[in-house]
Design a protein around this motif. Sequence first.
Motif, mmCIF file in Angstrom:
data_model
loop_
_atom_site.group_PDB
_atom_site.id
_atom_site.type_symbol
_atom_site.label_atom_id
_atom_site.label_comp_id
_atom_site.label_asym_id
_atom_site.label_seq_id
_atom_site.Cartn_x
_atom_site.Cartn_y
_atom_site.Cartn_z
ATOM 1 N N ASN A 282 -0.442 4.646 -13.604
ATOM 2 C CA ASN A 282 -1.735 3.983 -13.474
ATOM 3 C C ASN A 282 -1.484 2.534 -13.048
ATOM 4 O OD1 ASN A 282 -4.376 3.258 -13.572
ATOM 5 N ND2 ASN A 282 -4.668 3.671 -15.739
ATOM 6 N N ALA A 283 -1.614 2.268 -11.745
ATOM 7 C CA ALA A 283 -1.361 0.941 -11.193
ATOM 8 C C ALA A 283 -2.425 0.617 -10.161
ATOM 9 C CB ALA A 283 0.018 0.889 -10.550
ATOM 10 N N SER A 284 -2.717 -0.663 -10.028
ATOM 11 C CA SER A 284 -3.675 -1.109 -9.011
ATOM 12 C C SER A 284 -3.294 -2.502 -8.534
ATOM 13 C CB SER A 284 -5.102 -1.098 -9.568
ATOM 14 O OG SER A 284 -5.200 -2.002 -10.658
ATOM 15 N N LEU A 285 -3.756 -2.835 -7.351
ATOM 16 C CA LEU A 285 -3.482 -4.144 -6.770
ATOM 17 C C LEU A 285 -4.619 -5.096 -7.085
ATOM 18 C CD1 LEU A 285 -2.146 -3.228 -3.232
ATOM 19 C CD2 LEU A 285 -0.846 -3.951 -5.227
ATOM 20 N N GLY A 286 -4.272 -6.345 -7.296
ATOM 21 C CA GLY A 286 -5.263 -7.391 -7.463
ATOM 22 C C GLY A 286 -5.537 -8.046 -6.113
ATOM 23 N N LEU A 287 -6.102 -9.234 -6.149
ATOM 24 C CA LEU A 287 -6.468 -9.939 -4.926
ATOM 25 C C LEU A 287 -5.390 -10.908 -4.440
ATOM 26 C CD1 LEU A 287 -10.148 -10.837 -5.890
ATOM 27 C CD2 LEU A 287 -9.352 -8.949 -4.471
ATOM 28 N N GLY A 288 -4.290 -11.034 -5.156
ATOM 29 C CA GLY A 288 -3.281 -12.036 -4.852
ATOM 30 C C GLY A 288 -2.617 -11.898 -3.503
ATOM 31 N N TRP A 289 -2.635 -10.729 -2.906
ATOM 32 C CA TRP A 289 -1.996 -10.527 -1.613
ATOM 33 C C TRP A 289 -2.907 -10.946 -0.454
ATOM 34 C CZ3 TRP A 289 -4.271 -7.161 1.836
ATOM 35 C CH2 TRP A 289 -5.260 -6.309 1.308
ATOM 36 N N ILE A 290 -4.211 -10.976 -0.661
ATOM 37 C CA ILE A 290 -5.155 -11.267 0.430
ATOM 38 C C ILE A 290 -4.998 -12.692 0.964
ATOM 39 C CG2 ILE A 290 -7.603 -11.435 1.049
ATOM 40 C CD1 ILE A 290 -8.067 -9.090 -0.928
ATOM 41 N N PRO A 291 -4.925 -13.738 0.108
ATOM 42 C CA PRO A 291 -4.722 -15.078 0.661
ATOM 43 C C PRO A 291 -3.412 -15.216 1.431
ATOM 44 C CG PRO A 291 -5.398 -15.225 -1.634
ATOM 45 C CD PRO A 291 -5.136 -13.777 -1.338
ATOM 46 N N ALA A 292 -2.391 -14.471 1.054
ATOM 47 C CA ALA A 292 -1.118 -14.540 1.772
ATOM 48 C C ALA A 292 -1.275 -14.017 3.193
ATOM 49 C CB ALA A 292 -0.050 -13.742 1.033
ATOM 50 N N VAL A 293 -1.998 -12.918 3.334
ATOM 51 C CA VAL A 293 -2.222 -12.368 4.669
ATOM 52 C C VAL A 293 -3.060 -13.339 5.496
ATOM 53 C CG1 VAL A 293 -3.259 -10.469 5.959
ATOM 54 C CG2 VAL A 293 -2.003 -10.001 3.849
ATOM 55 N N PHE B 187 0.819 -1.213 0.000
ATOM 56 C CA PHE B 187 0.000 0.000 0.000
ATOM 57 C C PHE B 187 0.855 1.267 0.000
ATOM 58 C CE2 PHE B 187 -3.403 -2.837 1.846
ATOM 59 C CZ PHE B 187 -4.164 -2.832 0.696
ATOM 60 N N ILE B 188 1.973 1.244 0.715
ATOM 61 C CA ILE B 188 2.867 2.401 0.707
ATOM 62 C C ILE B 188 3.461 2.576 -0.692
ATOM 63 C CG2 ILE B 188 5.038 3.335 1.588
ATOM 64 C CD1 ILE B 188 4.332 1.996 4.287
ATOM 65 N N GLY B 189 3.956 1.490 -1.285
ATOM 66 C CA GLY B 189 4.533 1.557 -2.628
ATOM 67 C C GLY B 189 3.511 1.953 -3.676
ATOM 68 N N SER C 129 0.867 3.787 -3.207
ATOM 69 C CA SER C 129 0.610 5.217 -3.022
ATOM 70 C C SER C 129 1.729 6.056 -3.633
ATOM 71 C CB SER C 129 0.479 5.520 -1.533
ATOM 72 O OG SER C 129 0.376 6.900 -1.322
ATOM 73 N N MET C 130 2.977 5.624 -3.432
ATOM 74 C CA MET C 130 4.107 6.354 -4.003
ATOM 75 C C MET C 130 4.086 6.313 -5.532
ATOM 76 S SD MET C 130 7.051 5.020 -1.375
ATOM 77 C CE MET C 130 8.409 5.976 -2.030
ATOM 78 N N VAL C 131 3.765 5.146 -6.085
ATOM 79 C CA VAL C 131 3.703 4.996 -7.545
ATOM 80 C C VAL C 131 2.575 5.842 -8.119
ATOM 81 C CG1 VAL C 131 3.131 3.322 -9.351
ATOM 82 C CG2 VAL C 131 4.825 2.743 -7.630
ATOM 83 N N ARG C 132 1.422 5.826 -7.468
ATOM 84 C CA ARG C 132 0.297 6.637 -7.948
ATOM 85 C C ARG C 132 0.581 8.130 -7.836
ATOM 86 N NH1 ARG C 132 -4.917 3.370 -5.544
ATOM 87 N NH2 ARG C 132 -4.979 1.771 -7.165
ATOM 88 N N ASP C 133 1.356 8.538 -6.808
ATOM 89 C CA ASP C 133 1.742 9.949 -6.697
ATOM 90 C C ASP C 133 2.589 10.389 -7.882
ATOM 91 O OD1 ASP C 133 0.376 10.199 -4.316
ATOM 92 O OD2 ASP C 133 2.169 10.052 -3.037
ATOM 93 N N LEU C 134 3.243 9.429 -8.526
ATOM 94 C CA LEU C 134 4.041 9.718 -9.721
ATOM 95 C C LEU C 134 3.209 9.568 -10.999
ATOM 96 C CD1 LEU C 134 7.272 7.869 -8.590
ATOM 97 C CD2 LEU C 134 6.972 10.345 -8.819
ATOM 98 N N ARG C 135 1.898 9.508 -10.860
ATOM 99 C CA ARG C 135 0.918 9.427 -11.946
ATOM 100 C C ARG C 135 1.034 8.140 -12.765
ATOM 101 N NH1 ARG C 135 3.189 14.535 -13.674
ATOM 102 N NH2 ARG C 135 3.726 13.218 -15.385
#
Length: 182
Positions: A148-159, A136-138, A140-146
Motif C-alpha cells: 500500500n503505497a502512494s505518491l505525494g505532490l513533492g515530485w511535481i515542483p521538480a518536474v 510511476f514505474i516503481g 506500479s511494481m510496488v503496488r503489484d506486490l500488494r
Amino acid sequence: MDKVLVRWGGATVTGARALQVGGILVLLLLGLVLPYLTMEYFDASFAVIRDTATLSQAGDFTGLDPTYLPSYDPAVRPDFNVAFNVLGVGPTLQIFGSLVAAVSCWGLFYDEINKFFWWPLHLSSYPLMAVPIPLFIGLSMVRDLRVNASLGLGWIPAVLAGVLIFVVTLRARGRIDTYGGV
C-alpha cells in the motif's frame, strides 16, 4: 528593456532574471518540503503504520527491508528488491538535479554566462524532468506486490523546475561566453 535591480561583480540582476532564478529555487524548495511518498509498513512493535515522507526521507522507504511490509512474501523477495530499486531512482534523480540546479542557477544573472555553469544548469533539467518515469514505474511494481503505497505532490515542483530550467537555459544560450573558442 528590463529594469536593472542590482549590478555586482559582473552580475546584472534584472527583474526577469530574478524571477527566473527565484522561480527555480522556490520550485526546488517546494519539491523538498512537500509530501513525497506514503507507505504502510510494520514498526518495531509490529504495528502497521501509514507514514508519509518528504524527499529527504523517501530513501528510508525505498531502502526499507521488505520483511517490514505487511504483504511480504519470501518467494518473491527479488521482486521487492527490484521494485524498490526502481522506485528509489526517482528521489535520487530529483536530489541530484536539485543540487546541481541550486548551485549553478546563479550563473543566469551574468550578461556573459560562464559555460561551465550554464551546462550543469541545463543538464540538471533532464533528470528533473525524468523524475516521474521511475516513480510511476516503481510505484506500479510496488503496488503489484500488494504494497500500500502512494505518491505525494513533492515530485511535481521538480518536474516544473526542470521545464523552467530547460526553457530559461535555452533562452540564455546566446549569452554564453566563448573564451575565444575554448
